[in-house]
Design an enzyme around this catalytic site. Structure first.
Site, PDB file in Angstrom:
ATOM      1  N   HIS A  73       0.792  -1.232   0.000  1.00 36.99           N
ATOM      2  CA  HIS A  73       0.000   0.000   0.000  1.00 36.99           C
ATOM      3  C   HIS A  73       0.819   1.274   0.000  1.00 36.99           C
ATOM      4  O   HIS A  73       0.246   2.354  -0.003  1.00 36.99           O
ATOM      5  CB  HIS A  73      -0.906   0.057   1.233  1.00 36.99           C
ATOM      6  CG  HIS A  73      -2.113  -0.817   1.139  1.00 36.99           C
ATOM      7  ND1 HIS A  73      -3.282  -0.401   0.555  1.00 36.99           N
ATOM      8  CD2 HIS A  73      -2.320  -2.085   1.534  1.00 36.99           C
ATOM      9  CE1 HIS A  73      -4.170  -1.383   0.618  1.00 36.99           C
ATOM     10  NE2 HIS A  73      -3.615  -2.422   1.206  1.00 36.99           N
ATOM     11  N   LYS A  77      -9.559  13.783   4.028  1.00 42.40           N
ATOM     12  CA  LYS A  77      -8.682  12.611   4.057  1.00 42.40           C
ATOM     13  C   LYS A  77      -7.727  12.796   5.216  1.00 42.40           C
ATOM     14  O   LYS A  77      -7.678  13.862   5.822  1.00 42.40           O
ATOM     15  CB  LYS A  77      -7.904  12.487   2.740  1.00 42.40           C
ATOM     16  CG  LYS A  77      -7.223  13.804   2.314  1.00 42.40           C
ATOM     17  CD  LYS A  77      -6.514  13.680   0.972  1.00 42.40           C
ATOM     18  CE  LYS A  77      -7.451  13.633  -0.204  1.00 42.40           C
ATOM     19  NZ  LYS A  77      -7.286  12.481  -1.042  1.00 42.40           N
ATOM     20  N   ARG A  78      -6.940  11.749   5.542  1.00 41.22           N
ATOM     21  CA  ARG A  78      -5.929  11.922   6.581  1.00 41.22           C
ATOM     22  C   ARG A  78      -5.058  13.134   6.268  1.00 41.22           C
ATOM     23  O   ARG A  78      -4.794  13.437   5.108  1.00 41.22           O
ATOM     24  CB  ARG A  78      -5.062  10.655   6.684  1.00 41.22           C
ATOM     25  CG  ARG A  78      -5.772   9.481   7.318  1.00 41.22           C
ATOM     26  CD  ARG A  78      -6.231   9.770   8.719  1.00 41.22           C
ATOM     27  NE  ARG A  78      -5.102   9.978   9.587  1.00 41.22           N
ATOM     28  CZ  ARG A  78      -4.700   9.104  10.515  1.00 41.22           C
ATOM     29  NH1 ARG A  78      -5.366   7.992  10.717  1.00 41.22           N
ATOM     30  NH2 ARG A  78      -3.645   9.367  11.270  1.00 41.22           N
ATOM     31  N   LYS A 124      -0.124  14.487   1.063  1.00 46.26           N
ATOM     32  CA  LYS A 124      -1.448  14.730   0.504  1.00 46.26           C
ATOM     33  C   LYS A 124      -1.665  16.224   0.214  1.00 46.26           C
ATOM     34  O   LYS A 124      -2.620  16.621  -0.431  1.00 46.26           O
ATOM     35  CB  LYS A 124      -2.534  14.200   1.444  1.00 46.26           C
ATOM     36  CG  LYS A 124      -2.564  12.659   1.533  1.00 46.26           C
ATOM     37  CD  LYS A 124      -3.644  12.197   2.496  1.00 46.26           C
ATOM     38  CE  LYS A 124      -3.706  10.684   2.696  1.00 46.26           C
ATOM     39  NZ  LYS A 124      -4.449   9.975   1.642  1.00 46.26           N
ATOM     40  N   THR A 144      -8.910   6.394  -2.625  1.00 46.33           N
ATOM     41  CA  THR A 144     -10.238   5.857  -2.909  1.00 46.33           C
ATOM     42  C   THR A 144     -11.299   6.938  -2.751  1.00 46.33           C
ATOM     43  O   THR A 144     -12.374   6.822  -3.334  1.00 46.33           O
ATOM     44  CB  THR A 144     -10.596   4.659  -1.996  1.00 46.33           C
ATOM     45  OG1 THR A 144     -10.295   4.999  -0.643  1.00 46.33           O
ATOM     46  CG2 THR A 144      -9.837   3.412  -2.417  1.00 46.33           C
ATOM     47  N   LYS A 196     -14.975   7.969  -4.778  1.00 43.47           N
ATOM     48  CA  LYS A 196     -16.274   8.264  -4.140  1.00 43.47           C
ATOM     49  C   LYS A 196     -16.822   9.598  -4.648  1.00 43.47           C
ATOM     50  O   LYS A 196     -18.012   9.724  -4.947  1.00 43.47           O
ATOM     51  CB  LYS A 196     -16.115   8.331  -2.613  1.00 43.47           C
ATOM     52  CG  LYS A 196     -15.611   7.054  -1.962  1.00 43.47           C
ATOM     53  CD  LYS A 196     -15.212   7.326  -0.484  1.00 43.47           C
ATOM     54  CE  LYS A 196     -14.396   6.187   0.094  1.00 43.47           C
ATOM     55  NZ  LYS A 196     -13.719   6.552   1.360  1.00 43.47           N
TER      56      LYS A 196
HETATM   57  C1  LIG Z   1     -12.418   6.713   1.690  1.00 46.73           C
HETATM   58  C2  LIG Z   1     -11.953   7.150   3.000  1.00 46.73           C
HETATM   59  C3  LIG Z   1     -10.604   7.436   3.211  1.00 46.73           C
HETATM   60  C4  LIG Z   1      -9.568   7.383   2.112  1.00 46.73           C
HETATM   61  O1  LIG Z   1      -9.431   8.663   1.566  1.00 46.73           O
HETATM   62  P1  LIG Z   1      -8.232   9.042   0.577  1.00 46.73           P
HETATM   63  O2  LIG Z   1      -8.598  10.410   0.122  1.00 46.73           O
HETATM   64  O3  LIG Z   1      -8.269   8.052  -0.525  1.00 46.73           O
HETATM   65  O4  LIG Z   1      -7.000   9.008   1.369  1.00 46.73           O
HETATM   66  C5  LIG Z   1     -10.206   7.849   4.474  1.00 46.73           C
HETATM   67  N1  LIG Z   1     -11.096   7.970   5.482  1.00 46.73           N
HETATM   68  C6  LIG Z   1     -12.402   7.717   5.310  1.00 46.73           C
HETATM   69  C7  LIG Z   1     -13.332   7.888   6.449  1.00 46.73           C
HETATM   70  C8  LIG Z   1     -12.878   7.287   4.071  1.00 46.73           C
HETATM   71  O5  LIG Z   1     -14.185   7.023   3.915  1.00 46.73           O
END
Ligand SMILES: *Cc1c(COP(=O)(O)O)cnc(C)c1O
Length: 821
Positions: free
Chosen positions: A363, A555-556, A561, A663, A667
């Protein structure tokens, strides 16, 4: 959303109502007159669980009768979120339940919000595991997920005076109605001690591990139901308990605390989730967690296999074990130990079975996130495993020498042991060598795996690395989180969409040209924006205009990022508006959310900066109505389900080459947001599917980033001098324009990106600014914007986790026929 094509069956409605009332009375022990909302939640969940359980048992029986090969998904994280709507929706009884509860004066929407998030994961990696569980159940892949039942999931983030504080998450306070405790399914897991070698009749040594400390693993099962109840799989999470409850003699002798010390030590294993997904924890407890859940899971699955087949000779024919990242990589050594020491296999035979059964998903390429463990720690905690790892390494290196590989540097690079800074076990190399397939999670990431971290191992095992681009489950991320948009889509292209979104979403493409449809699409999204605006108003007291462009990055928080790049743009925009308040600006709301690892100072400072900027801008009457900034606290799955369907613009702006897949990018696009992003991770494949005309791609490519790295070009002075806009932004931040209470707060931050801009924030700033101008131009042309928006939804079908799982199932696990191509 109406799932059932016909009017609701009144019998089904009253049967569900009766079931809920019965649960309320006999399981919760409450009279409907006196029930609190939480009691209703529990009763509804239990009623839904009954329906799941019937199918679960039938399905499990069938899969055993058919003798299907089983998949075991080992993951230290499952970021599940809530299960109520998920279960009702996948069982096809969401409307029935809503109607049944309506008759009892109970509002399902209100009840839904009471369920705590099961946040047993940090971010993308854990959410992927949860999406995969749902897709495996939907596709009828017989699978078990294995992990840890953390008492405290990921911390709760509270923002005090702009700073992140961490509080413990207590998701189990009111119990967990979805799980079944299985006290009878328990295994003893050993730690420490020593190894003795006893010669057998032929004089060959037999190894016995006398471990010093035993911890009991107890199973807790949660049924995971697939779409339309197609099949139901099991998520089995382990809880740690001491071998004996407490030391009665010590207690009676007056040592009232010491008597419980073993209990505390054992239970600490399943106490908390490590709050970091890409920094090495470096903690002994973390290694204990990893071994604990791997050892329990392997014993469990070998027992199941032996009971069914009577032998382990055919293990790879009937079991596929997937390692989600290196966290479960100790499985390579543990499976060898079980096969050789416990089940009497010869080394070679055991090794063939191990490699044929295991596969590993990588990952991350970030060097600091590749797990290694000190040899000394490993010898102390898992002495037999350390011997086995040495043996695997010796065989691995001997085999290479036998193939005339003598290059010392190469042998060093592919060794399982790192010799440079104290001797350490490289878990990535262990997982690679012990698996028959190693996969990356997007095309670009897999390509970079072959060229960087695993370049030498790839040269030696050229067939082993394969790509499986991540996906998301559309049931949760479209049907449940955006029911009105789903209903609109179904109305347009028919109900087949729900069963085959991978192919049927494309049927929406022609509707991008239909002005009436575009209007309805936009209107539905405005509805979602209103819901989010109301929630922000209620919880944070900030008023935002639902008609503004919602520009979202959730996101984190991590430097790679590049939330910082987004913040620099925010300040630049702020300054531009202030300089010309009467200009023709596109009203914009910047929405950010995300947690920083508790020990990650720089990330926490970025959160503070976001909040400082938000306060300053939101208080400034000059930009009122044109720019707002909101940092939503405590980002989690439930928040994501509310925020993502309301986003117009999706920020996916990582430094190219560093985001393995992402991911949330998928979404957002599925829900009709347009992406502004770099050519990183799955953004690359999204741009191929969706088309560059409908995204805003900018910035250095992974290749260009790599070239700068090689040349050591991290000094940002030239970029800053070349961009008056950027230099104004940086001097404002550096000079305390957003931190009057502590003007020096951001001096270090700005200096560090000026002199050593590791993540190339400054280098990409101008390109990002230009891309944002294109965003505004497109937004002004509503027809064009909404055409792109519809096409984003229509062209995201390939990113269904059903597609991903089908690829794993056919190419890695061999539980489904081969996919084409
Ligand atoms: C999908 C999701 C992530 C992943 O987000 P990225 O932007 O791909 O890092 C992290 N936290 C939550 C709660 C998510 O639903």
């Amino acid at each position: 959303m109406t799932q059932e094509s016909n009017a609701l069956d009144p019998e089904a409605v009253s049967a569900f109502r009766e079931a809920v009332l019965s649960k309320l009375t006999y399981s919760v022990g409450k009279d409907p007159e006196h029930a609190f909302d939480h009691d209703w939640f529990e009763a509804i969940a239990l009623a839904a669980r009954d329906q799941t359980t019937d199918r679960w048992m039938a399905h499990t029986r069938k899969s055993y009768q058919q003798g299907k090969k089983r998949v075991y998904y080992l993951s230290l994280e499952f970021l599940i979120g809530r299960l109520l709507i998920d279960s009702l929706s996948n069982l096809g009884i969401l409307d029935i339940a809503r109607e049944a509860l309506h008759g009892l004066n109970v509002d399902l929407e209100r009840i839904r919000a009471l369920e705590p998030d099961a946040a047993l994961g940090n971010g993308g990696l854990g959410r992927l595991a949860a999406c995969f569980m749902e897709s495996m159940a939907t596709l009828g892949v017989a699978a078990h997920g294995y992990g840890i039942r953390y008492e405290h999931g990921l911390f709760r983030q509270v923002i005090v005076d702009g700073w992140q504080h961490e509080q413990t998450e207590t998701w189990l306070d009111f119990g967990n109605p979805w799980e079944f405790e299985r006290p009878e399914v328990s295994y003893l897991i050993g730690f420490g001690g020593n190894v003795v070698a006893v010669p057998d009749e032929q004089g060959k040594p037999q190894y016995f591990w006398n471990w010093a400390e035993g911890v009991r693993a107890i199973a807790y099962d949660t049924p995971i139901v697939g779409w339309r109840g197609a099949s139901v799989n099991t998520l089995r999470l382990w809880r740690a308990r001491p071998e004996a409850d407490f030391h009665l003699e010590r207690f009676n002798a007056g040592d009232h605390i010491g008597a419980f010390s073993e209990l505390a030590r054992a239970e600490s294993i399943s106490r908390v989730l490590y709050p970091a997904d890409s920094t090495e924890a470096g903690q002994e407890l973390r290694l204990r967690q990893e071994y604990f859940f791997v050892a329990a899971s392997l014993q469990d699955l070998l027992r199941r296999h032996l009971k069914q087949r009577g032998t382990l000779d055919n293990l790879p024919e009937f079991a596929a074990i997937q390692l989600n990242d290196t966290h479960p990589a100790i499985a390579v050594a543990e499976l060898m130990r079980l096969l050789v020491d416990v089940h009497g296999y010869g080394w070679e035979h055991g090794w063939r079975l191990t490699v044929a059964t295991l596969s590993y998903t990588n990952h991350t390429l970030l060097p600091e996130a590749l797990e290694t463990w000190p040899v000394g720690l490993m010898e102390r905690m898992l002495p037999r495993h350390m011997q086995i790892i040495y043996m695997i390494n010796a065989n691995h290196l001997d085999a290479l020498r036998a193939r005339e590989v003598h290059d010392f540097e190469l042998l060093r690079a592919v060794s399982l042991i790192e010799e440079d800074n104290g001797r350490r076990v490289r878990m990535g190399n262990l997982a690679f060598v012990g698996s028959h397939r190693v996969n990356g999670v997007s095309a670009l990431h897999t390509d970079l795996m072959r060229k960087t971290v695993f370049t030498h191992l790839h040269g030696l095992y050229p067939q082993r690395i394969t790509n499986k681009t991540n996906g998301i489950t559309f049931r949760r991320w479209l049907y449940q989180s955006n029911p009105e948009l789903t209903a609109l889509m179904v109305e347009a292209v028919g109900p087949q969409l729900l069963d085959d979104p991978e192919n049927r979403l494309r049927d929406l493409e022609p509707f991008a040209e239909d002005a009436d449809f575009r209007h309805r699409f936009a209107a539905q999204r405005l509805h979602n924006k209103r819901l989010l605006a109301a929630q922000i108003k209620d919880t944070m007291g900030i008023e935002i205009d639902p008609h503004a462009l919602f520009d979202v990055q959730v996101k984190r928080i991590h430097e790679y990022k590049r939330q910082l790049l987004n913040l620099l743009h925010t300040v630049a925009l702020y300054q531009a508006i202030r300089a010309d308040p009467g200009g023709n600006w596109v009203p914009r709301v910047k929405i950010l959310a995300g947690k920083a690892a508790a020990s990650y100072y720089q990330a926490k400072l970025i959160i503070k900066l976001a909040n400082d900027i938000a306060r300053t801008i939101n208080d400034d009457p000059t930009v009122r109505g044109l720019l707002k900034v909101v940092f939503i606290p405590n980002y989690n799955v439930s928040k994501a389900e509310r925020i993502i369907p309301a986003a117009d613009l999706s920020e996916q702006i990582s430094t190219a080459g560093l985001e393995a897949s992402g991911t949330s990018n998928m979404k957002f696009a599925l829900n009709g947001a347009l992406t502004i992003g770099t050519l990183d991770g799955a953004n690359v494949e999204m741009s191929e599917q969706i088309g560059l005309d409908h995204m805003f791609i900018f910035g250095l490519t992974a290749q260009q980033v790599d070239a700068r790295k090689r040349a050591g070009e991290f000094n940002a002075e030239a970029s800053i001098i070349g961009s008056p806009r950027l230099s104004e932004v940086l001097s404002a931040i550096r000079g305390g324009a957003f931190s009057a209470d502590d003007p020096g707060r951001y001096t270090g931050l700005v200096d560090s990106i000026t002199w050593h801009d590791t993540y190339l924030v400054c280098a990409d700033f101008e390109a990002y600014w230009q891309a944002q101008l294109e965003v505004e131009a497109r937004w002004r042309d509503a027809d064009s914007w909404w055409r792109s928006s519809v096409l984003n939804s229509a062209r995201t079908g390939w990113f269904s986790s059903d597609r991903t799982i089908r690829e794993y199932a056919s190419d890695i696990w061999k539980v489904l026929p081969p996919t084409e191509g």
